[in-house]
Design a protein around this motif. Sequence first.
Motif, PDB file in Angstrom:
ATOM      1  N   SER A 112       0.829  -1.208   0.000  1.00  0.00           N
ATOM      2  CA  SER A 112       0.000   0.000   0.000  1.00  0.00           C
ATOM      3  C   SER A 112       0.861   1.255   0.000  1.00  0.00           C
ATOM      4  CB  SER A 112      -0.922   0.010   1.225  1.00  0.00           C
ATOM      5  OG  SER A 112      -1.829  -1.063   1.189  1.00  0.00           O
ATOM      6  N   TYR A 113       2.003   1.170   0.681  1.00  0.00           N
ATOM      7  CA  TYR A 113       2.897   2.320   0.729  1.00  0.00           C
ATOM      8  C   TYR A 113       3.593   2.553  -0.613  1.00  0.00           C
ATOM      9  CZ  TYR A 113       6.549   5.542   2.007  1.00  0.00           C
ATOM     10  OH  TYR A 113       7.378   6.642   2.040  1.00  0.00           O
ATOM     11  N   GLY A 114       3.823   1.474  -1.358  1.00  0.00           N
ATOM     12  CA  GLY A 114       4.464   1.623  -2.664  1.00  0.00           C
ATOM     13  C   GLY A 114       5.699   0.777  -2.875  1.00  0.00           C
ATOM     14  N   PHE A 115       6.077  -0.022  -1.869  1.00  0.00           N
ATOM     15  CA  PHE A 115       7.190  -0.949  -2.050  1.00  0.00           C
ATOM     16  C   PHE A 115       6.748  -2.108  -2.944  1.00  0.00           C
ATOM     17  CE2 PHE A 115       9.110   0.023   2.422  1.00  0.00           C
ATOM     18  CZ  PHE A 115       9.695   1.173   1.926  1.00  0.00           C
ATOM     19  N   HIS A 116       7.687  -2.671  -3.680  1.00  0.00           N
ATOM     20  CA  HIS A 116       7.465  -3.987  -4.263  1.00  0.00           C
ATOM     21  C   HIS A 116       7.585  -5.002  -3.126  1.00  0.00           C
ATOM     22  CE1 HIS A 116       7.487  -2.821  -8.539  1.00  0.00           C
ATOM     23  NE2 HIS A 116       8.268  -1.841  -8.117  1.00  0.00           N
ATOM     24  N   THR A 117       6.849  -6.084  -3.232  1.00  0.00           N
ATOM     25  CA  THR A 117       6.763  -6.999  -2.096  1.00  0.00           C
ATOM     26  C   THR A 117       6.919  -8.453  -2.520  1.00  0.00           C
ATOM     27  OG1 THR A 117       4.344  -7.053  -2.309  1.00  0.00           O
ATOM     28  CG2 THR A 117       5.280  -5.471  -0.733  1.00  0.00           C
ATOM     29  N   ALA A 118       7.467  -9.239  -1.603  1.00  0.00           N
ATOM     30  CA  ALA A 118       7.574 -10.688  -1.786  1.00  0.00           C
ATOM     31  C   ALA A 118       7.024 -11.359  -0.533  1.00  0.00           C
ATOM     32  CB  ALA A 118       9.020 -11.108  -2.032  1.00  0.00           C
ATOM     33  N   TRP A 119       5.907 -12.028  -0.689  1.00  0.00           N
ATOM     34  CA  TRP A 119       5.312 -12.767   0.432  1.00  0.00           C
ATOM     35  C   TRP A 119       6.032 -14.101   0.565  1.00  0.00           C
ATOM     36  CZ3 TRP A 119       0.429 -16.194   0.243  1.00  0.00           C
ATOM     37  CH2 TRP A 119       0.096 -16.612   1.545  1.00  0.00           C
TER      38      TRP A 119
END
Length: 219
Positions: free
Chosen positions: A185-192
Amino acid sequence: MIHMTYQGYVFDAYGTLFDVHSVMEKIHQHYPDHGDTISQEWRSRQIHYFLVRQMVNGYRPFSDITQWALLDALAYSGVEVKPDIVEDLMKQYEKLTPYPEVNDLNDRYPDHTFTIFSNGTHSMLQPLLENNQLTDTFGLLSADDPKVYKPHPDAYKHAEEKLGFEKEDVLFFSSNPWDITGAASYGFHTAWVNRNDQKWPELGIEPTYIINDLTNIPE
């Protein structure tokens, strides 16, 4: 579109790099046959309590939250609560076991910049890194500095400012869906990091990547 070049690789600590349920063996020593229940309750209440404190703008250090959660987990389990046992179990958070692929992460990716960003305090995290010989692998950022917990956007803003990278150049790893949701939501790319092969919850936000562990990280 997946952004294929990242400057900062940022990791949650608890449940992502370190197994929070590695405390179970020590719990069993004090409370035979109660290790699993106490460990599960401890972690569940820990998450619940810091989220509640965040919602009411009542920040308290994660060490306080962790001890409160432990005390209530012990009470829930119906065992005798002794101060020396509580102290011993709290010390285990400085000795959590890293997941196997974490130990050689720096050797496998020597050109990457790795940073931990955790709700834990520096006084909890620094000994944890030292006890596992990981101080040379990870830089350390704590939500205790801005006094606001993830998944609040101000927490990720603090991390972005300290990292010195634009948010779109950061890949954030976490095993916790609430953390991935906040970071995305903040704008980082993410890896779950889906270590337990679960379904991604219906939160209206998707991670950039879903991986089972940190053996092969997206680059």
